[in-house]
Design a protein around this motif. Structure first.
Motif, short mmCIF file in Angstrom:
data_model
loop_
_atom_site.label_atom_id
_atom_site.label_comp_id
_atom_site.label_asym_id
_atom_site.label_seq_id
_atom_site.Cartn_x
_atom_site.Cartn_y
_atom_site.Cartn_z
N PRO A 120 0.80 -1.24 0.00
CA PRO A 120 0.00 0.00 0.00
C PRO A 120 0.82 1.28 0.00
CG PRO A 120 0.04 -0.96 2.19
CD PRO A 120 0.74 -1.94 1.29
N THR A 121 2.15 1.16 0.01
CA THR A 121 2.99 2.35 -0.07
C THR A 121 3.53 2.56 -1.49
OG1 THR A 121 5.07 1.21 0.46
CG2 THR A 121 3.71 1.96 2.32
N VAL A 122 3.11 1.76 -2.45
CA VAL A 122 3.56 1.84 -3.83
C VAL A 122 2.39 2.21 -4.72
CG1 VAL A 122 4.55 0.56 -5.77
CG2 VAL A 122 5.41 0.17 -3.45
N ALA A 123 2.61 3.13 -5.66
CA ALA A 123 1.55 3.54 -6.58
C ALA A 123 1.27 2.44 -7.60
CB ALA A 123 1.95 4.83 -7.30
N LEU A 124 0.01 2.27 -7.95
CA LEU A 124 -0.37 1.27 -8.95
C LEU A 124 0.06 1.69 -10.35
CD1 LEU A 124 -3.94 0.50 -7.56
CD2 LEU A 124 -2.11 -1.18 -7.81
N LEU B 208 2.25 4.23 -17.05
CA LEU B 208 2.30 2.78 -17.23
C LEU B 208 2.18 2.11 -15.86
CD1 LEU B 208 5.19 2.47 -19.84
CD2 LEU B 208 2.73 2.67 -20.25
N TYR B 209 1.66 0.91 -15.88
CA TYR B 209 1.47 0.17 -14.64
C TYR B 209 2.80 -0.25 -14.03
CZ TYR B 209 -3.37 -0.21 -16.23
OH TYR B 209 -4.64 0.06 -16.65
N ASN B 210 2.87 -0.15 -12.70
CA ASN B 210 4.02 -0.67 -11.98
C ASN B 210 3.84 -2.18 -11.76
OD1 ASN B 210 5.52 1.72 -11.59
ND2 ASN B 210 4.15 2.34 -9.91
N PHE B 211 4.88 -2.93 -12.02
CA PHE B 211 4.86 -4.37 -11.77
C PHE B 211 5.92 -4.72 -10.74
CE2 PHE B 211 2.91 -4.35 -16.02
CZ PHE B 211 1.80 -5.15 -15.76
N PRO B 212 5.52 -5.13 -9.54
CA PRO B 212 6.51 -5.48 -8.51
C PRO B 212 7.21 -6.79 -8.88
CG PRO B 212 4.30 -6.02 -7.76
CD PRO B 212 4.14 -5.31 -9.08
N SER B 213 8.39 -6.95 -8.34
CA SER B 213 9.17 -8.15 -8.60
C SER B 213 8.79 -9.31 -7.68
CB SER B 213 10.66 -7.86 -8.45
OG SER B 213 10.94 -7.39 -7.13
N ASN B 214 7.87 -9.05 -6.74
CA ASN B 214 7.52 -10.09 -5.76
C ASN B 214 6.45 -11.05 -6.28
OD1 ASN B 214 5.09 -8.67 -5.57
ND2 ASN B 214 5.70 -7.61 -3.71
N TRP C 262 1.19 -8.16 -22.85
CA TRP C 262 2.00 -7.18 -22.12
C TRP C 262 1.91 -7.36 -20.60
CZ3 TRP C 262 -0.65 -4.26 -18.69
CH2 TRP C 262 -2.02 -4.02 -18.93
N ILE C 263 0.93 -8.16 -20.15
CA ILE C 263 0.80 -8.39 -18.72
C ILE C 263 2.06 -9.07 -18.20
CG2 ILE C 263 -0.28 -10.66 -18.84
CD1 ILE C 263 -1.35 -7.85 -16.49
N ASN C 264 2.48 -8.71 -17.00
CA ASN C 264 3.74 -9.20 -16.46
C ASN C 264 3.50 -10.26 -15.38
OD1 ASN C 264 6.48 -9.38 -16.07
ND2 ASN C 264 6.62 -7.58 -14.75
N GLY C 265 4.34 -11.27 -15.33
CA GLY C 265 4.34 -12.24 -14.25
C GLY C 265 3.38 -13.39 -14.38
N ILE C 266 2.79 -13.64 -15.57
CA ILE C 266 1.84 -14.73 -15.77
C ILE C 266 2.47 -15.75 -16.71
CG2 ILE C 266 -0.48 -15.40 -16.49
CD1 ILE C 266 -0.46 -13.60 -14.07
#
Length: 987
Positions: free
Chosen positions: A394-398, A404-410, A467-471
């Motif tokens: 909740p401390t990171v912007a979407l 562009l969307y942020n994609f976390p590495s977790n 373009w979706i990340n992490g799937i």
């Protein structure tokens, strides 16, 4: 001597006269059968016939008739100087004189021998968006459980009458709409994708709830045995509104609504709490993104929903009609989700040949489309939109600075990106119609022929951008599916009905019939992956992959995964009810079903039942009682069946895969037969204070045998399954039901009516043993999904245990380092089936204002919180994921790990304010607008519960090998709180 006799006869005739007339119900003018008509002060009397008429020879000196019927005020009618006298009786207990629709006929409620509850339109749930008939009944009928499986508009509900009656097959009741039985399926194709299998849609979406006049719920064997091998789960009979004689009337309704937030939020940390957690668990400050983000709020919408309805009706005694149209656009709580419906109905009744020949038709044509999001029943470690929102830091912007969307590495994913990249839309056309012709051969004997057709076709297009990340399998590739499904069922029913009064004390109401039912369901589809467009956010084009399937690197050959053999049912049935002096009623029923689902050695099943009703308040010994207005005892026993297992289960089946490859998938079983359920029911109907306070009480004991069981073939046989019956196993449900109602205030300007119901049910499996070895069987189901727990099963079907009992490793607290301690061996851990159901309703009327509310809940069960296990567990904080409040407040440490155990079993008890409505009856407005009223409604206003998930009223489909699960919560589509306002008027 002969002359004397002749003179005596002439003298007697001169002293008598014949009086004729008709008795009707003052409420609707309908003919009343079996009404007592007696000369005052004598025993000379008779009863009215099937058409409400009577004929009575009375002494010429008689001046008064006493006319009476149970539930109606007795009337004294003067016949001095008259030979005709028509009477209109006024109900003292309106409930007892409602017409109840039962199998292949209807009776007054006071004549019912079985456990039947009838709900009329004025008593339906009001408020919020009502998508399906099942929502009209929630918390209204004792013993009926309607559980929402998803907050998605139009999602299917779990519906059970008196608990679970089968461990393997469908437990939903049989639906009968205007005399046509449905097969319970929907033409919307279902699919699985990277986010798991999607929730089912409601099979009754094509029925407009505004057009329903009443719903009758048949619960015991006396009322359901007439439906034979489809009656053991109970029967819900839906009757739509019909036209009434008179000038053409136009009814208009419109409403607008919006979602106004979560009914209950899953408690995860906000930005301030997350920063505190980083300090508590000594996590690096780099995990603090420096902003405040509410991902759960970001994925929701409050877009206005709209509903418009129109009904036109009219006609005469010789012919009447009713036509309706509904257009609705209902926005879901999550972005890019919606349910759009367009439904038209047309019905009519026309009479010919001096009203001896009747022609009826009921037609429903509907089109509905659903926009769905990436919510799956069994999402894996990749999660879905809900798991992504819950675990989002909740401390990171979407959305980043460049848009562009942020994609976390977790690996938590970005919920807004999931929503944007996913497109899933289904479109279904459905038709339900029947035509029937009835001919009165005599005043007592009537023949009826009915033909019914239910036909539907559906398409579904699903696309997931590359373009979706992490799937895995999608990111950098893209994927798409197009599916089609078709449903077709037909019914032909012949019935012969007979009604007669043998004498003033005894009458009969009987029906015999033949029915043929046939249903087909099949589908096909195609899938593709590996596209060259929409592989990055910055170069997207507004074209879905389903519009360019041939552009993909890999395209599957068309597949037919939905194909099922045709199922046919041929039936003979009969029922007779004897009425002795309105005191004693006896009902006997028999049905013989021949089904293509049965093995060839068991083509027919036989389902008898008997019921008794004794009206004690009509007995002479109760004449002077000052307590009860009505008091009646009911008792019934009978046998019903369940054949709701896969079509072709008794036949050898082969899968058509690749070229020259057709492995056997199902072994034939010529001895396969239906599950049978024997049920005893004891009931009491009562009222006080002239019918102002009324109620029913029922006790039942239901035992299912010949349980359907799925086994795997013993090697080296083909890798296939077999369906068998377990001859000695039993599934037992027993309990009680209490329904109460009271008209506490009934004055011209003020009124207050209240209702209350409670039911209690216990289920247990007995003699659940392998027929070959005699050892106890244990069937595992209840998938637990998510990172670290994939492949875990949390429930079992086991001997001497409740259905779907939780079977989990015990949680033994935390060690000194904060690691959870989980036992090595699983154990029986709790019942997922609610033991007690509650419902409460009230209607307050004050001058032109009225207030209506409905509340309800369930108690005595536990829920497994799969979301807390795998999505918001404390280990996520070290990876930059959010965690839930319960984990934060526990003694658990960050290195504790992930594991399924009794730790995540939670008390499921809840009580919910389901809906409330305030209405103001404005009245006539101007020359043309009549009966104008305005209302505002709220739904899912609050819930009282200790459960920490979104909604304790949850039942995600977590089946294993088609054995159903119960009471498992996992990243569901949340339940919204809604508000609706609208207007109704006539022209």
């Amino acid at each position: 001597m002969g002359l004397f006799a002749c003179l005596f006869v002439i003298s007697s005739q001169a002293q008598n006269k014949t009086v004729t007339g008709k008795v009707t119900d003052s409420k609707d003018g309908s003919a009343m059968v079996g009404v007592s008509v007696v000369v005052k002060g004598t025993k000379v009397g008779t009863q009215t016939g099937a058409d409400g008429t009577y004929k009575l020879t009375v002494p010429s000196t008689a001046t008064t008739l006493v006319v009476s019927s149970v539930g109606f005020g007795s009337q004294e009618i003067s016949i001095a100087g008259k030979t005709t006298a028509d009477i209109s009786l006024v109900a003292t207990n309106e409930q007892l004189n409602d017409i109840v629709v039962i199998g292949y006929g209807s009776v007054r409620k006071k004549d019912v021998t079985g456990a039947v509850v009838s709900l009329q339109a004025k008593n339906f749930n009001q408020g919020g968006a009502i998508y399906s008939p099942a929502q009209l009944l929630q918390n209204k009928i004792p013993g009926l459980e309607v559980t929402n499986t998803s907050g998605q508009p139009g999602a299917a509900a779990t519906i059970q009458i008196r608990g679970t009656s089968s461990i393997r097959s469908n437990n939903n009741p049989l639906y009968v709409v205007d005399g046509v039985p449905l097969d319970g399926q929907t033409a919307r194709p279902n699919l699985s994708n990277a986010f798991g299998s999607t929730p089912n849609s409601d099979p009754l979406l094509f029925i407009d709830p505004n057009t329903i006049s009443q719903i009758d719920v048949l619960k015991d064997a006396s009322s359901t045995a007439i439906y034979g091998s489809r009656g053991s789960n109970g029967v819900i009979v839906i009757t739509t509104k019909k036209g009434t004689p008179g000038a053409i009337k136009l009814e208009v309704g419109t409403s607008f609504g919006s979602n106004i937030g979560y009914m209950k939020r899953f408690a995860v940390l906000d930005a301030g709490g997350y920063r505190a957690a980083l300090k508590k668990y000594n996590q690096p400050a780099t995990l603090d993104g420096g902003t405040n983000e509410d991902a759960l709020k970001a994925i929701t919408q409050s877009t206005l929903s709209q509903n418009y309805s129109l009904a036109m009706s009219g006609g005469s005694d010789a012919g009447r009609f009713r036509a309706t149209f509904l257009a609705s656009d209902n926005k879901g709580f999550l972005k890019k989700t919606a349910l759009d419906k367009y439904i038209a109905t047309f019905n009519g009744n026309y009479k010919f040949l001096d009203k001896r020949l009747s022609f009826d038709f009921n037609l429903i044509a509907g089109n509905y489309s659903e926009q769905l999001t990436s919510v799956g029943n069994n999402s894996g470690s990749q999660g879905n939109i809900i798991s992504s929102a819950l675990s989002w830091n909740p401390t990171v912007a979407l959305v980043g600075a460049g848009g562009l969307y942020n994609f976390p590495s977790n690996g938590s994913g970005n919920p807004l990106a999931f929503n944007d990249a996913y497109a899933d839309k289904s479109n279904v056309y459905e038709f339900l119609g029947n035509v029937s012709a009835s001919y009165k051969i005599t005043d007592k004997l009537e023949y009826k022929l009915l033909y019914g057709l239910n036909s539907g076709s559906g398409t579904r297009n699903q696309s997931l951008d590359g373009w979706i990340n992490g799937i895995a399998g999608v990111s950098g590739l893209g994927a798409a599916q197009i599916l089609n499904a078709k449903l077709n069922s037909q019914t032909i029913t012949h019935t012969l009905s007979y009604r007669d009064n043998f004498n003033a004390n005894l009458s009969i109401d009987a029906v015999v019939g033949y029915e043929y039912f046939k249903t087909d369901f099949n589908g096909n589809g195609i899938a593709s992956a590996g596209f060259n467009t929409n592989l990055s956010q910055s170069t997207r084009i507004p074209i879905l992959y389903t519009s360019m399937m041939s552009d993909a690197q890999t395209v599957t050959t068309p597949f037919y995964s939905y194909a099922n053999p045709t199922a046919e049912l041929q039936s003979y049935f009969g029922r007779a009810t004897l009425n002795y002096k309105d005191r004693l009623y006896l009902t006997g029923t028999m049905r013989a079903d021949g089904s293509s689902k049965f093995g060839k050695n068991n083509k027919y099943g036989y389902f008898p039942s008997g019921g008794l009703r004794w009206v004690l308040s009509n007995e002479s010994f109760m004449k002077d009682n000052k307590v009860f207005s009505t008091l009646a005892f009911r008792g019934s026993y009978g046998l019903t069946g369940n054949q709701e297992y896969p079509a072709g289960a008794s036949q050898e089946q082969f899968a058509l895969g690749s070229f020259n490859n057709a492995p056997q998938t199902v072994n034939g079983n010529p001895n396969l037969k239906w599950e049978k359920t024997a049920q005893i029911n004891l009931g009491l109907d009562f009222s006080f204070a002239g019918g102002k306070i009324y109620g029913t009480f029922d006790y039942y004991n239901r035992k299912t045998s010949d349980i359907l069981f799925q086994t795997n073939a013993i090697q080296p046989a083909p890798n296939s399954i077999s369906f068998i019956n377990l001859p000695n196993a039993n599934l037992i449900n027993k309990g009680f039901e209490l329904g109460l109602g009271a008209a506490l205030i009934n004055k011209p300007a003020v009124g207050l009516d209240v209702t209350f119901n409670i039911s209690h049910n216990i289920s247990v499996i007995r003699n659940f043993k392998d027929p070959n070895t005699g050892l106890d069987l244990q069937v595992q189901t209840g998938q637990i999904n998510g990172q670290g727990v994939s492949g875990t099963l949390a429930q079992v079907m086991a001997n001497n245990q409740p259905v779907n009992v939780f079977y989990l490793k015990p949680f033994n607290g935390f060690d000194a380092s904060g690691n959870q301690q989980i036992g090595a061996n699983p154990q029986y851990a709790g019942d997922p089936n609610p033991h007690t159901l509650l419902g409460f309703g009230a209607t307050l009327r004050y001058h032109k204002f009225s207030f209506n509310m409905n509340m309800g809940g369930a108690m005595g069960f536990v829920i497994y919180n799969n979301t807390a296990t795998a999505v918001t567990n404390i280990a996520g904080i070290a990876q930059g994921r959010n965690i839930d409040l319960a984990a934060y407040n526990s003694a658990e440490g960050v290195a504790s790990g992930v594991g399924a155990s009794t730790r995540f079993l939670e008390n499921g008890n809840y009580f919910k304010m389901r809906n409330a409505t305030i209405r103001y009856n404005i009245g006539n407005a101007g020359k043309y607008v009549k009966n104008l009223s305005a209302f505002v409604s709220g739904a899912n206003l609050f819930v009282i519960t200790k459960f920490t998930g979104f909604d304790p009223e949850v039942n995600i489909d977590k089946n294993n090998n088609s054995y159903p699960s119960r009471s498992i919560e996992y990243v569901p589509y949340p339940t919204p709180r809604t508000i609706t306002f609208g207007f109704n008027f006539n022209l």
